[in-house]
Scaffold this motif. Structure first.
Motif, short mmCIF file in Angstrom:
data_model
loop_
_atom_site.label_atom_id
_atom_site.label_comp_id
_atom_site.label_asym_id
_atom_site.label_seq_id
_atom_site.Cartn_x
_atom_site.Cartn_y
_atom_site.Cartn_z
N UNK A 71 11.48 -3.32 -7.64
CA UNK A 71 11.50 -4.90 -7.19
C UNK A 71 10.12 -5.30 -6.60
N UNK A 72 9.62 -4.39 -5.90
CA UNK A 72 8.24 -4.75 -5.06
C UNK A 72 7.36 -4.81 -6.00
N UNK A 73 7.15 -3.87 -6.81
CA UNK A 73 6.09 -3.95 -8.00
C UNK A 73 6.08 -5.16 -8.80
N UNK A 74 7.23 -5.64 -9.05
CA UNK A 74 7.39 -6.93 -9.82
C UNK A 74 7.44 -8.22 -9.06
N UNK A 75 6.76 -8.31 -7.82
CA UNK A 75 6.71 -9.46 -7.19
C UNK A 75 7.74 -9.80 -6.07
N UNK A 76 8.63 -9.20 -5.73
CA UNK A 76 9.73 -9.49 -4.63
C UNK A 76 9.25 -8.86 -3.33
N UNK A 77 9.77 -9.41 -2.47
CA UNK A 77 9.63 -9.16 -0.86
C UNK A 77 10.72 -8.19 -0.62
N UNK A 78 10.77 -7.00 -0.42
CA UNK A 78 11.94 -6.04 -0.20
C UNK A 78 11.79 -5.65 1.32
N UNK A 79 13.07 -5.64 1.73
CA UNK A 79 13.23 -4.91 3.08
C UNK A 79 14.70 -3.99 2.69
N UNK A 80 14.09 -2.64 3.14
CA UNK A 80 15.42 -1.69 2.94
C UNK A 80 16.11 -1.51 4.59
N UNK A 81 17.39 -1.36 4.52
CA UNK A 81 18.07 -1.16 5.77
C UNK A 81 18.88 0.23 5.48
#
Ligand SMILES: Cc1cc2nc3c(=O)[nH]c(=O)nc-3n(C[C@H](O)[C@H](O)[C@H](O)COP(=O)(O)OP(=O)(O)OC[C@H]3O[C@@H](n4cnc5c(N)ncnc54)[C@H](O)[C@@H]3O)c2cc1C
Length: 384
Positions: free
Chosen positions: A163-173
């Motif tokens: 997801x991060x590589x395709x332009x999304x802002x990702x937070x992992x918990x």
């Protein structure tokens, strides 16, 4: 029962692979595949790298149902649910009627674990464990969204990278203090986290307790009251093996459907493998154990005696498909006493697990150290 077919339930990697392996040994015995799915064969591991690879869900289909029928000389009852087993009568009850079997193979997979979270947003949290889930998930994705992933295990980290590589802002918990808690020792995990942190935010040691709807987005609340906003929430906190069908039939179950090292359940005419199986106390929801188990079951079905001393599970590396920091792990056998010894490499970490007698019995490699896999693998003893 001699004229009854071999019946396989489940058309995931486990069900399809066991039929493929059996057909290498026996082209004539009738085989029937019962599946709740539409009967196509797709690559589940590809799901968590598909965006980056520019693949749409349909591109992950490896064979249609018709192609499988042709290639494997099998009858497929798709969109059919196995509902109960009558072991004494060698009958499988399905949503479309009874099916006699001579041998039954349960390849039922697992279902995503649901955390007991509060809040009205919980109902919109998605998990992705099959192609239909993935179609639903990708249908909600739009460029630039903030995405929360609960669970920093293999699947959570792979989706995060994709997801991060395709332009999304990702937070992992994750409640664990590090990503890949069950796979990597601490220093290797720290290196891995720092590499991924170039494009992904982590909230580790953090327990999400509530998810509220917030307009077209969600507010995640953790147990110290901090809030985090996201347009979509993906849960990747693990799987629960599908044991109900077996348990209701009186087969032994615990975490999974219990099987011995020949993959036989407590009924000698019923085998199990894949994410639903607990083989000699181990539930191993990965590709390599499926390949090994499928070959073993196929040989048993074809009455080929086992090679004396041949392991069911040799050393089986797990490749974590995170391009931001590749990782490969060969875990030590469950419950084995010993210690990890971690060493920095120029652009990675090598961790070797030595058991109490000083013997190497596992490794974890991240970054540039992954290239050492081939050299280390032959030194690792078999699991089973
Ligand atoms: C996103 C993702 C990425 C992954 N990446 C990797 C990886 O890189 N490396 C790795 O080693 N592993 C990976 N895995 C794990 C690996 O893909 C799984 O272990 C494997 O696909 C499980 O296959 P299975 O056939 O046991 O289960 P499933 O694929 O879940 O198949 C179960 C089948 O049983 C059917 N079924 C269930 N109950 C019934 C019923 N009552 N009646 C009829 N049919 C029924 C279902 O419809 C389905 O067809 C990944 C998993 C995911 C989710």
């Amino acid at each position: 029962m001699e004229n009854a077919p071999i019946v396989v339930v489940g058309s995931g990697m486990a069900g399809i692979t066991v039929i493929r392996e059996f057909r290498k040994l026996d082209q004539n015995t009738p085989v029937v595949l019962i599946t709740e799915d539409d009967g196509c064969h797709y690559s589940k591991p590809m799901i968590s790298n598909a965006l980056m690879a520019g693949k749409r869900p349909g591109d992950l289909v490896l064979s249609t149902k018709e192609a499988l029928v042709d290639q494997m000389h099998v009858v497929i009852h798709a969109n059919t649910r196995a509902e109960h087993i009558m072991p004494d009568a060698h009958l499988l009850g399905t949503s479309k009627g009874y099916m006699p079997y001579r041998k039954l193979i349960l390849a039922l997979g697992a279902t995503p674990l649901r955390l007991p979270l509060q809040g009205e947003g919980v109902h919109n949290v998605l998990s992705v464990n099959n192609l239909i889930d993935y179609v639903r998930w990708t249908g909600k994705l739009t460029p630039g969204q903030d995405i929360a992933i609960i669970g920093a295990g293999l699947v959570g980290c792979e989706f995060a990278c994709d997801l991060a590589a395709t332009g999304h802002h990702v937070r992992v918990f994750d409640i664990a203090p590090q990503p890949l808690y069950h796979l990597l020792p601490p220093q290797a995990a720290d290196f891995f986290r720092k590499k991924l942190a170039a494009g992904i935010s982590f909230s580790l040691g953090c327990r999400i307790i509530r998810i509220d709807q917030d307009g077209d987005a969600y507010t995640l609340v953790d147990d110290i009251g901090s809030t985090h906003r996201a347009h979509l929430v993906l849960s990747a906190v693990g799987l629960v093996p599908s044991t109900g069908l077996a348990r209701d039939a009186g087969l032994a179950t615990r975490c999974g459907i219990i099987a011995d090292r020949t993959l036989r359940t407590s009924d000698p005419d019923i085998f199990t493998l894949g994410d639903c199986a607990e083989v000699e106390g181990m539930v191993l929801p990965y590709v390599m154990p499926i390949m090994q188990a499928a070959r073993s079951i196929a040989a048993s079905l074809a009455s080929i005696p086992p090679v004396p001393g041949a392991p069911l599970y040799p050393a089986m590396p797990i490749v974590v498909k995170t391009p931001a920091c590749p990782a490969v792990v060969c875990l030590p056998p469950l419950g084995k006493g010993g210690d990890w010894h971690e060493t920095a490499t120029p652009e990675g970490f090598r961790a070797i697990f030595e058991d109490d007698s000083g013997r190497m019995s596992g490794f974890a490699l991240v970054g540039d150290a992954v290239q050492e896999k081939q050299e280390l693998l032959p030194k690792i003893p078999a699991w089973l």
